[in-house]
Design an enzyme around this catalytic site. Sequence first.
Site, mmCIF file in Angstrom:
data_model
loop_
_atom_site.group_PDB
_atom_site.id
_atom_site.type_symbol
_atom_site.label_atom_id
_atom_site.label_comp_id
_atom_site.label_asym_id
_atom_site.label_seq_id
_atom_site.Cartn_x
_atom_site.Cartn_y
_atom_site.Cartn_z
ATOM 1 N N GLY A 18 -16.470 -9.394 -14.056
ATOM 2 C CA GLY A 18 -16.507 -9.658 -15.501
ATOM 3 C C GLY A 18 -17.506 -10.734 -15.855
ATOM 4 C CB CYS A 45 -14.744 -6.321 -7.099
ATOM 5 S SG CYS A 45 -15.400 -4.678 -6.798
ATOM 6 C CB CYS A 50 -13.030 -2.904 -4.875
ATOM 7 S SG CYS A 50 -12.265 -3.722 -6.257
ATOM 8 C CE LYS A 53 -9.653 -0.528 -1.528
ATOM 9 N NZ LYS A 53 -8.889 -0.990 -2.658
ATOM 10 C CE1 TYR A 101 -21.101 -8.273 -9.187
ATOM 11 C CE2 TYR A 101 -22.156 -7.065 -7.410
ATOM 12 C CZ TYR A 101 -21.259 -7.121 -8.446
ATOM 13 O OH TYR A 101 -20.518 -6.018 -8.763
ATOM 14 C CB ALA A 117 -17.330 -25.140 -13.571
ATOM 15 C CE1 TYR A 181 -1.958 -0.867 -8.810
ATOM 16 C CE2 TYR A 181 -3.986 0.127 -8.028
ATOM 17 C CZ TYR A 181 -3.072 -0.069 -9.028
ATOM 18 O OH TYR A 181 -3.261 0.533 -10.236
ATOM 19 C CB ILE A 182 -2.801 -5.410 -1.696
ATOM 20 C CG1 ILE A 182 -3.856 -5.630 -2.798
ATOM 21 C CG2 ILE A 182 -3.222 -6.076 -0.396
ATOM 22 C CD1 ILE A 182 -4.163 -7.077 -3.118
ATOM 23 C CD GLU A 185 -5.764 0.087 -2.144
ATOM 24 O OE1 GLU A 185 -6.097 0.818 -3.081
ATOM 25 O OE2 GLU A 185 -6.246 -1.050 -1.969
ATOM 26 C CG ASP A 306 -8.140 -9.480 -11.683
ATOM 27 O OD1 ASP A 306 -8.432 -8.541 -12.455
ATOM 28 O OD2 ASP A 306 -8.095 -9.351 -10.452
ATOM 29 C CG HIS A 440 -11.572 30.300 -4.783
ATOM 30 N ND1 HIS A 440 -10.286 29.828 -4.590
ATOM 31 C CD2 HIS A 440 -11.778 31.273 -3.852
ATOM 32 C CE1 HIS A 440 -9.744 30.507 -3.583
ATOM 33 N NE2 HIS A 440 -10.621 31.370 -3.117
ATOM 34 C CD GLU A 445 -9.160 27.256 -6.243
ATOM 35 O OE1 GLU A 445 -9.253 28.280 -6.919
ATOM 36 O OE2 GLU A 445 -9.446 27.215 -5.032
HETATM 37 P P1 NDP Z 1 1.220 -5.581 -6.836
HETATM 38 O O1 NDP Z 1 1.797 -6.236 -8.014
HETATM 39 O O2 NDP Z 1 0.671 -4.216 -6.938
HETATM 40 O O3 NDP Z 1 2.312 -5.571 -5.671
HETATM 41 C C1 NDP Z 1 3.004 -6.725 -5.278
HETATM 42 C C2 NDP Z 1 4.161 -6.302 -4.407
HETATM 43 O O4 NDP Z 1 4.814 -7.438 -3.885
HETATM 44 C C3 NDP Z 1 5.198 -5.495 -5.157
HETATM 45 O O5 NDP Z 1 5.636 -4.466 -4.328
HETATM 46 C C4 NDP Z 1 6.280 -6.524 -5.421
HETATM 47 O O6 NDP Z 1 7.558 -5.980 -5.556
HETATM 48 C C5 NDP Z 1 6.203 -7.342 -4.164
HETATM 49 N N1 NDP Z 1 6.725 -8.700 -4.318
HETATM 50 C C6 NDP Z 1 6.480 -9.571 -5.323
HETATM 51 N N2 NDP Z 1 7.137 -10.723 -5.133
HETATM 52 C C7 NDP Z 1 7.808 -10.598 -3.969
HETATM 53 C C8 NDP Z 1 8.668 -11.444 -3.243
HETATM 54 N N3 NDP Z 1 8.972 -12.681 -3.682
HETATM 55 N N4 NDP Z 1 9.212 -10.979 -2.114
HETATM 56 C C9 NDP Z 1 8.934 -9.733 -1.666
HETATM 57 N N5 NDP Z 1 8.104 -8.883 -2.311
HETATM 58 C C10 NDP Z 1 7.561 -9.302 -3.457
HETATM 59 O O7 NDP Z 1 0.142 -6.612 -6.297
HETATM 60 P P2 NDP Z 1 -1.043 -6.446 -5.263
HETATM 61 O O8 NDP Z 1 -1.283 -7.812 -4.759
HETATM 62 O O9 NDP Z 1 -0.782 -5.337 -4.318
HETATM 63 O O10 NDP Z 1 -2.246 -6.042 -6.189
HETATM 64 C C11 NDP Z 1 -2.561 -6.879 -7.304
HETATM 65 C C12 NDP Z 1 -3.327 -6.119 -8.332
HETATM 66 O O11 NDP Z 1 -4.642 -5.920 -7.875
HETATM 67 C C13 NDP Z 1 -2.774 -4.700 -8.589
HETATM 68 O O12 NDP Z 1 -1.759 -4.719 -9.523
HETATM 69 C C14 NDP Z 1 -4.004 -4.000 -9.078
HETATM 70 O O13 NDP Z 1 -4.123 -4.223 -10.446
HETATM 71 C C15 NDP Z 1 -5.130 -4.690 -8.329
HETATM 72 N N6 NDP Z 1 -5.561 -3.870 -7.189
HETATM 73 C C16 NDP Z 1 -6.126 -2.666 -7.441
HETATM 74 C C17 NDP Z 1 -6.537 -1.862 -6.411
HETATM 75 C C18 NDP Z 1 -7.108 -0.518 -6.732
HETATM 76 O O14 NDP Z 1 -7.508 -0.307 -7.860
HETATM 77 N N7 NDP Z 1 -7.162 0.394 -5.777
HETATM 78 C C19 NDP Z 1 -6.400 -2.264 -5.019
HETATM 79 C C20 NDP Z 1 -5.772 -3.555 -4.856
HETATM 80 C C21 NDP Z 1 -5.385 -4.321 -5.911
HETATM 81 P P3 NDP Z 1 8.036 -5.265 -6.940
HETATM 82 O O15 NDP Z 1 7.325 -3.965 -6.991
HETATM 83 O O16 NDP Z 1 9.502 -5.109 -6.745
HETATM 84 O O17 NDP Z 1 7.679 -6.207 -8.034
#
Ligand code: NDP
Length: 462
Positions: A18, A45, A50, A53, A101, A117, A181-182, A185, A306, A440, A445
């Site tokens: 951004g 990223c 991204c 990863k 960048y 900063a 997500y993380i 993945e 973010d 096809h 499809e």
């Molecule tokens: P997420 O919010 O997706 O996942 C966090 C996970 O941690 C959830 O499963 C959550 O549980 C769990 N959690 C949170 N607190 C605790 C705790 N105290 N104890 C145990 N488990 C816990 O975050 P990520 O870090 O995976 O990703 C952050 C953001 O980054 C994503 O939301 C996305 O926007 C972006 N991202 C996008 C990607 C893509 O586009 N491919 C790839 C990676 C990141 P619960 O579900 O119950 O809250």
Amino acid sequence: MTDQKYDFDLFVIGAGSGGVRSGRMAAQLGKRVGVAEESLPGGTCVVRGCVPKKFLVYGADYGASLEEAKGYGWSFGETSFDWPTLRDAIQKEVSRLSGIYSTILEKNGATVFRERAEFVDNHTVRLTKSGKLITAETILIAVGGRPWAPEIKGIEHAIVSDDSFTLDKLPERVLIIGGGYIACEFAGIYAGLGVKTVQAYRGGRLLNGFDAEVRDKVALVQENNGIDLKFNISPTEIKETQGGYIVTFDDGSKIGTDLVFMATGRKPHTSGLGLENAGVEVEDGGAVKVDKFSKTTADNIYAVGDVTNRMNLTPVAIREGMAFIETRYKDNPTAYDHEQIASAVFTRPPVGTVGLTEAQARKKHGDAVTVYSTKFRPMKNILSGDPQGVFMKLITKGDEETVIGVHLVGDHSGELIQILGICVKAGLTKADFDATCAVHPTISEEIVTLKPREINKTTVVS
Ligand code: NDP
């Protein structure tokens, strides 16, 4: 018009997606732009998200491809995987991209300061290494987020995603905590690279917030990749043992591992930024409060990406930055539309999603919702023996059957969902999909020949 009483017209804090887009565009408009970055230009990223990863996902996929190729008549001698080779190749590319960048900003006339900063007041920042004070008419906060982990006993033994790209060696066993997500993945990456992988999630279904059927399919995807899934447990303690760790969970269970990877979410990186000196308010959790034009509670200070915790995706940060430029420098107030944004989760195979989940659609549109879906084994996997299938789901509303959600799990879903995102954004109907002739034989499809799913229409799927 520029106000010469300030050092810069625009000062950007953070050279991630951004910040760089905003800084470059403002510089191209003839604005005097300064950018501060405490780490490598490129941000999450490019440097620790991204980009590296996705390279790891490709790397993990090759292992499976070698196995699957045997079904197509290929045979190989002994194969092996060398982590340092992949790790170093990725880091080399990250450095190259980071350099681009930086260059792109400088080539357009911006000044890049490679240091942190912090706000002194709403027009002044201090560069923390050199102590230099810099003034600017407008300041853009684009500092992103950082991994967050709960303060359990022994948390210092765990790594987070930032650390994962430069590990000295791959562990034999990894325990990934989280279901987002993380976590999903990286579980797929480690399993694909031959690491014995356990993924432990505090809930009962991975990928909170996604369509329920997608969440169930992703569990199958993970299991097909050999990932040992543990649900409804949260870690309470990490204890170092000889050569590894024992993690204790709230149900009393224990898991032994060589590496603990906390993927428990990310938080806006606002701590210590001095926002209070500039009149910039934050939400609980640290996200900068912004209006729909990305303006903070201080009139001359904006924030994108973010750090605002709206939708934490690279392309969204870029679009928010572009909208900021329209608003601030082109006399064209622009609010970026956060609806119907397609995204992918790069599990192996990936997830693609855009628009409403079934539960959201039913809550909003009740009985006007129709669901179309299919699951099948893609042709390629028949000979290869790959057990992974494809799942497709299309959600429509009203008699006109406007498509309001598409959810995919399967090969190429990350690519397909970009195109399907155009269809949803354009308000196309099921009839438009059906009127399109199939290509096809392809996976895609199936999306133009979907049949309604037989379900009780009043059932809300959570
Ligand atoms: P997420 O919010 O997706 O996942 C966090 C996970 O941690 C959830 O499963 C959550 O549980 C769990 N959690 C949170 N607190 C605790 C705790 N105290 N104890 C145990 N488990 C816990 O975050 P990520 O870090 O995976 O990703 C952050 C953001 O980054 C994503 O939301 C996305 O926007 C972006 N991202 C996008 C990607 C893509 O586009 N491919 C790839 C990676 C990141 P619960 O579900 O119950 O809250």
